[in-house]
Design a protein around this motif. Structure first.
Motif, PDB file in Angstrom:
ATOM      1  N   ARG A   1     -18.863 -18.671   4.634  1.00 27.43           N
ATOM      2  CA  ARG A   1     -18.578 -18.047   5.927  1.00 27.43           C
ATOM      3  C   ARG A   1     -18.642 -19.033   7.087  1.00 27.43           C
ATOM      4  O   ARG A   1     -18.354 -18.675   8.224  1.00 27.43           O
ATOM      5  N   GLU A   2     -19.041 -20.264   6.816  1.00 26.51           N
ATOM      6  CA  GLU A   2     -19.175 -21.247   7.875  1.00 26.51           C
ATOM      7  C   GLU A   2     -17.796 -21.725   8.343  1.00 26.51           C
ATOM      8  O   GLU A   2     -16.765 -21.350   7.783  1.00 26.51           O
ATOM      9  N   ASN A   3     -17.796 -22.594   9.370  1.00 24.30           N
ATOM     10  CA  ASN A   3     -16.514 -23.065   9.906  1.00 24.30           C
ATOM     11  C   ASN A   3     -15.863 -24.060   8.943  1.00 24.30           C
ATOM     12  O   ASN A   3     -16.458 -24.476   7.950  1.00 24.30           O
ATOM     13  N   LEU A   4     -14.651 -24.446   9.268  1.00 22.06           N
ATOM     14  CA  LEU A   4     -13.874 -25.292   8.357  1.00 22.06           C
ATOM     15  C   LEU A   4     -14.481 -26.676   8.162  1.00 22.06           C
ATOM     16  O   LEU A   4     -14.167 -27.354   7.179  1.00 22.06           O
ATOM     17  N   PHE A   5     -15.365 -27.074   9.055  1.00 20.50           N
ATOM     18  CA  PHE A   5     -15.976 -28.400   8.938  1.00 20.50           C
ATOM     19  C   PHE A   5     -17.057 -28.435   7.859  1.00 20.50           C
ATOM     20  O   PHE A   5     -17.337 -29.483   7.277  1.00 20.50           O
ATOM     21  N   THR A   6     -17.709 -27.288   7.626  1.00 23.45           N
ATOM     22  CA  THR A   6     -18.867 -27.292   6.733  1.00 23.45           C
ATOM     23  C   THR A   6     -18.771 -26.319   5.561  1.00 23.45           C
ATOM     24  O   THR A   6     -19.513 -26.447   4.601  1.00 23.45           O
ATOM     25  N   ARG A   7     -17.877 -25.345   5.616  1.00 26.93           N
ATOM     26  CA  ARG A   7     -17.845 -24.315   4.580  1.00 26.93           C
ATOM     27  C   ARG A   7     -17.430 -24.884   3.231  1.00 26.93           C
ATOM     28  O   ARG A   7     -16.748 -25.909   3.141  1.00 26.93           O
ATOM     29  N   THR A   8     -17.860 -24.205   2.158  1.00 28.63           N
ATOM     30  CA  THR A   8     -17.415 -24.612   0.834  1.00 28.63           C
ATOM     31  C   THR A   8     -15.933 -24.286   0.682  1.00 28.63           C
ATOM     32  O   THR A   8     -15.437 -23.299   1.222  1.00 28.63           O
ATOM     33  N   LEU A   9     -15.232 -25.131  -0.041  1.00 29.12           N
ATOM     34  CA  LEU A   9     -13.788 -24.944  -0.198  1.00 29.12           C
ATOM     35  C   LEU A   9     -13.398 -24.507  -1.608  1.00 29.12           C
ATOM     36  O   LEU A   9     -12.222 -24.310  -1.894  1.00 29.12           O
ATOM     37  N   SER A  10     -14.403 -24.340  -2.450  1.00 22.88           N
ATOM     38  CA  SER A  10     -14.110 -24.029  -3.847  1.00 22.88           C
ATOM     39  C   SER A  10     -13.385 -22.698  -4.019  1.00 22.88           C
ATOM     40  O   SER A  10     -12.679 -22.500  -5.011  1.00 22.88           O
ATOM     41  N   ASP A  11     -13.559 -21.783  -3.044  1.00 21.95           N
ATOM     42  CA  ASP A  11     -12.945 -20.465  -3.183  1.00 21.95           C
ATOM     43  C   ASP A  11     -11.575 -20.368  -2.516  1.00 21.95           C
ATOM     44  O   ASP A  11     -10.934 -19.308  -2.572  1.00 21.95           O
ATOM     45  N   ILE A  12     -11.128 -21.460  -1.873  1.00 30.22           N
ATOM     46  CA  ILE A  12      -9.854 -21.357  -1.161  1.00 30.22           C
ATOM     47  C   ILE A  12      -8.819 -22.414  -1.568  1.00 30.22           C
ATOM     48  O   ILE A  12      -7.621 -22.227  -1.331  1.00 30.22           O
ATOM     49  N   VAL A  13      -9.258 -23.522  -2.164  1.00 30.75           N
ATOM     50  CA  VAL A  13      -8.288 -24.546  -2.561  1.00 30.75           C
ATOM     51  C   VAL A  13      -7.873 -24.349  -4.013  1.00 30.75           C
ATOM     52  O   VAL A  13      -8.624 -23.804  -4.825  1.00 30.75           O
ATOM     53  N   ASN A  14      -6.683 -24.778  -4.324  1.00 30.08           N
ATOM     54  CA  ASN A  14      -6.155 -24.681  -5.681  1.00 30.08           C
ATOM     55  C   ASN A  14      -5.656 -26.046  -6.136  1.00 30.08           C
ATOM     56  O   ASN A  14      -5.361 -26.929  -5.315  1.00 30.08           O
ATOM     57  N   LYS A  15      -5.542 -26.200  -7.428  1.00 29.61           N
ATOM     58  CA  LYS A  15      -5.087 -27.448  -8.014  1.00 29.61           C
ATOM     59  C   LYS A  15      -3.701 -27.815  -7.504  1.00 29.61           C
ATOM     60  O   LYS A  15      -3.388 -28.995  -7.268  1.00 29.61           O
ATOM     61  N   ASP A  16      -2.871 -26.807  -7.289  1.00 32.52           N
ATOM     62  CA  ASP A  16      -1.491 -27.047  -6.851  1.00 32.52           C
ATOM     63  C   ASP A  16      -1.404 -27.589  -5.428  1.00 32.52           C
ATOM     64  O   ASP A  16      -0.335 -28.075  -5.011  1.00 32.52           O
ATOM     65  N   ASP A  17      -2.481 -27.522  -4.687  1.00 35.84           N
ATOM     66  CA  ASP A  17      -2.469 -27.998  -3.296  1.00 35.84           C
ATOM     67  C   ASP A  17      -2.585 -29.525  -3.219  1.00 35.84           C
ATOM     68  O   ASP A  17      -2.378 -30.106  -2.148  1.00 35.84           O
ATOM     69  N   PHE A  18      -2.891 -30.179  -4.332  1.00 34.66           N
ATOM     70  CA  PHE A  18      -3.203 -31.609  -4.306  1.00 34.66           C
ATOM     71  C   PHE A  18      -2.312 -32.402  -5.277  1.00 34.66           C
ATOM     72  O   PHE A  18      -1.871 -31.878  -6.310  1.00 34.66           O
ATOM     73  N   VAL A  19      -2.098 -33.642  -4.908  1.00 33.55           N
ATOM     74  CA  VAL A  19      -1.487 -34.598  -5.834  1.00 33.55           C
ATOM     75  C   VAL A  19      -2.636 -35.240  -6.588  1.00 33.55           C
ATOM     76  O   VAL A  19      -3.490 -35.921  -6.001  1.00 33.55           O
ATOM     77  N   LEU A  20      -2.694 -35.010  -7.892  1.00 36.31           N
ATOM     78  CA  LEU A  20      -3.825 -35.484  -8.691  1.00 36.31           C
ATOM     79  C   LEU A  20      -3.358 -36.489  -9.742  1.00 36.31           C
ATOM     80  O   LEU A  20      -2.230 -36.418 -10.230  1.00 36.31           O
ATOM     81  N   GLY A  21      -4.243 -37.411 -10.065  1.00 39.18           N
ATOM     82  CA  GLY A  21      -3.963 -38.360 -11.144  1.00 39.18           C
ATOM     83  C   GLY A  21      -2.986 -39.451 -10.783  1.00 39.18           C
ATOM     84  O   GLY A  21      -2.476 -40.152 -11.664  1.00 39.18           O
ATOM     85  N   SER A  22      -2.728 -39.630  -9.482  1.00 40.83           N
ATOM     86  CA  SER A  22      -1.788 -40.678  -9.074  1.00 40.83           C
ATOM     87  C   SER A  22      -2.557 -41.933  -8.683  1.00 40.83           C
ATOM     88  O   SER A  22      -3.574 -41.875  -7.990  1.00 40.83           O
ATOM     89  N   GLU A  23      -2.016 -43.052  -9.115  1.00 46.06           N
ATOM     90  CA  GLU A  23      -2.657 -44.330  -8.781  1.00 46.06           C
ATOM     91  C   GLU A  23      -2.435 -44.699  -7.317  1.00 46.06           C
ATOM     92  O   GLU A  23      -3.249 -45.402  -6.709  1.00 46.06           O
ATOM     93  N   TYR A  24      -1.357 -44.213  -6.711  1.00 43.65           N
ATOM     94  CA  TYR A  24      -0.988 -44.639  -5.362  1.00 43.65           C
ATOM     95  C   TYR A  24      -1.138 -43.539  -4.300  1.00 43.65           C
ATOM     96  O   TYR A  24      -1.447 -43.833  -3.142  1.00 43.65           O
ATOM     97  N   LEU A  25      -0.902 -42.262  -4.689  1.00 46.53           N
ATOM     98  CA  LEU A  25      -0.904 -41.181  -3.700  1.00 46.53           C
ATOM     99  C   LEU A  25      -2.201 -40.393  -3.716  1.00 46.53           C
ATOM    100  O   LEU A  25      -2.889 -40.299  -4.745  1.00 46.53           O
ATOM    101  N   ILE A  26      -2.537 -39.792  -2.584  1.00 44.28           N
ATOM    102  CA  ILE A  26      -3.720 -38.949  -2.462  1.00 44.28           C
ATOM    103  C   ILE A  26      -3.435 -37.859  -1.438  1.00 44.28           C
ATOM    104  O   ILE A  26      -2.670 -38.065  -0.475  1.00 44.28           O
ATOM    105  N   THR A  27      -4.027 -36.704  -1.633  1.00 43.69           N
ATOM    106  CA  THR A  27      -3.885 -35.597  -0.688  1.00 43.69           C
ATOM    107  C   THR A  27      -5.173 -35.437   0.099  1.00 43.69           C
ATOM    108  O   THR A  27      -6.264 -35.341  -0.487  1.00 43.69           O
ATOM    109  N   LEU A  28      -5.047 -35.437   1.405  1.00 45.15           N
ATOM    110  CA  LEU A  28      -6.206 -35.234   2.287  1.00 45.15           C
ATOM    111  C   LEU A  28      -6.138 -33.844   2.908  1.00 45.15           C
ATOM    112  O   LEU A  28      -5.073 -33.227   2.995  1.00 45.15           O
ATOM    113  N   LEU A  29      -7.300 -33.371   3.356  1.00 37.80           N
ATOM    114  CA  LEU A  29      -7.388 -32.104   4.091  1.00 37.80           C
ATOM    115  C   LEU A  29      -7.699 -32.422   5.543  1.00 37.80           C
ATOM    116  O   LEU A  29      -8.637 -33.175   5.836  1.00 37.80           O
TER     117      LEU A  29
END
Length: 357
Positions: free
Chosen positions: A87-115
Motif C-alpha cells: 500500500r506504500e507509494n511507488l518509491f517503497t512499495r513491493t512490486l511483486s504483485d504488480i510486475v510481470n515477466k512480460d514487462d522486462f527484457v530478460l536474459g540479454s547480455e546487452y539490454l536491460i529494462t528499468l522502472l
C-alpha cells in the motif's frame, strides 16, 4: 480469553458471542443453573487443595494463552507488514504483485529494462523525452505498469552501458529510476509468502459451526427456584438447549482452543465466586454453616439502587455496623480495607457477564 476470541474472529465479529459458551450453553444459562463440579473439584478435599487445583488450572490456561496469542500476533504482524508494503507509494512499495515477466527484457547480455517513477503532471514530457535522455534507449519501449495518486511507474529498455548516464539525465528531469531488477524466484517467493501468511491466519479461526436448536432440558431439577435473568418472560435456560452442530468442523486450531479454554476458565471463575461466598459467609456469620446463596439481577440498571435499599432493610440486623456505613460514609469498619460501598450487611460478590463491553 473473550478479547482473544474477538481478535482472532476479526472478520466475523458478529459470531463472537455465540462462541463464548460455558459447558456448551450461554453464560447466563450456566450461571443461573450452576452446580458444583464434584468430579473436578471434590468438595471433601480441604479448601486449600480445591483452590490450588483451580489456581494451577488457570495458570496453565494463561501460560498457553500467552504462547498461542504471541504466535498468532507474530503471524498477524508479518502479514500486516507485507500488506503495508503493497500500500506504500511507488518509491517503497513491493512490486511483486504488480510486475510481470512480460514487462522486462530478460536474459540479454546487452539490454536491460528499468522502472521509472514519473509524476503525473510529467506524463506527456516523459513520452516526448525518454528516448532522448541518453543514447541507446530502445524506441517505443516504455509502458505504464501502475500508478498511484502521485505518479506512474513506467518501463524503459536501454543498453546496459548507458544505465548511469540515463539515471543522471532522468534525475535532472525529475524522473526517478526505481532500483529494481526482475528476479523470478524472488517474486515467486514474495507471492508465496503472502499467500501462506493469509492462509495461516485464516486457518487459525476459519468459521464456526454453532447452531441453536430447541430440545429437552439437559439440566437436572433444582431445589432452589431461580428466576431467569434478563427478560422475565423468557423461559429459564433449562427449557432450551444449545446443541452444537458440526463440532470441530470449519474451526481453526486457535479458535477451537480458545473456545474450549474460555469455557474452562469461565467455569473455574464461577466456582471461585461460589468459594468466596462460602468462605466469606463462614467468616461473617460463623459456624455451623447456615446461609443461602442467591443470584439476583435487576431487569433495569435503574432498579439497582432500590434493590440495595430493600436488601439493606431486610438484612441490616445481620451487621448493624455495615448497615449504618451505607448511610454514613464516615463510619469505619474495623479490619476492613475495602471501600465502604463494597461492604453490605449481607455477603455480596459481583458477576459481570458483559465480557465484550
Amino acid at each position: 480469553m473473550a478479547q482473544s476470541v474477538v481478535e482472532v474472529m476479526e472478520d466475523a465479529k458478529g459470531k463472537v458471542q455465540e462462541n463464548l459458551l460455558a459447558n456448551g450453553v450461554d453464560l447466563t444459562s450456566f450461571v443461573t443453573h450452576f452446580e458444583w463440579d464434584m468430579a473436578k473439584y471434590p468438595a471433601k478435599q480441604p479448601l486449600v487443595s480445591v483452590v490450588d487445583t483451580l489456581a494451577k488450572q488457570l495458570a496453565q490456561i494463561e501460560t498457553d494463552l500467552k504462547s498461542r496469542t504471541a504466535a498468532y500476533n507474530t503471524l498477524k504482524t508479518n502479514l500486516e507488514n507485507l500488506e503495508k508494503k503493497s500500500r506504500e507509494n511507488l518509491f517503497t512499495r513491493t512490486l511483486s504483485d504488480i510486475v510481470n515477466k512480460d514487462d522486462f527484457v530478460l536474459g540479454s547480455e546487452y539490454l536491460i529494462t528499468l522502472l521509472v517513477i514519473v509524476p503525473k503532471p510529467s506524463y506527456v514530457q516523459w513520452q516526448k523525452t525518454y528516448e532522448s535522455l541518453s543514447d541507446m534507449v530502445v524506441p517505443r519501449s516504455t509502458k505504464l505498469i501502475t500508478e498511484d495518486k502521485e505518479g506512474g511507474l513506467f518501463t524503459v529498455t536501454l543498453f546496459r552501458k548507458v544505465i548511469d548516464d540515463f539515471k543522471t539525465k532522468a534525475k535532472e528531469n525529475k524522473f526517478t529510476v526505481r532500483e529494481f531488477y526482475y528476479d523470478e524466484k524472488e517474486i515467486k517467493r514474495e507471492r508465496e509468502e503472502m499467500t501462506r501468511l493469509l492462509s495461516d491466519k485464516k486457518q487459525q479461526y476459519q468459521t464456526s459451526c454453532v447452531a441453536l436448536k430447541k430440545g429437552p432440558s439437559t439440566f437436572p431439577d433444582h431445589k432452589v427456584k431461580v428466576t431467569p435473568l434478563g427478560n422475565p418472560d423468557r423461559p429459564a435456560a433449562g427449557h432450551t438447549d444449545r446443541e452444537r452442530e458440526c463440532e470441530g468442523e470449519g474451526e481453526g486450531p486457535l479458535l477451537r482452543w480458545l473456545k474450549v479454554n474460555f469455557s474452562e476458565a469461565f467455569i473455574a471463575w464461577i466456582h471461585i465466586k461460589a468459594l468466596r461466598v462460602f468462605v466469606e459467609s463462614v467468616l461473617r456469620y460463623g459456624l455451623p454453616v447456615n446461609f443461602q446463596a442467591v443470584l439476583l439481577q435487576p431487569h433495569k440498571k435503574s432498579s439497582t439502587k432500590r434493590l440495595r435499599e430493600v436488601l439493606n432493610s431486610v438484612f441490616r440486623h445481620l451487621d448493624e455496623v455495615a448497615a449504618a456505613s451505607l448511610l454514613d460514609a464516615s463510619v469505619e469498619i474495623p479490619g476492613l480495607q475495602l471501600n465502604n460501598q463494597d461492604y453490605f450487611p449481607y455477603v455480596y460478590f459481583h458477576i459481570d457477564l458483559s465480557l465484550l463491553d
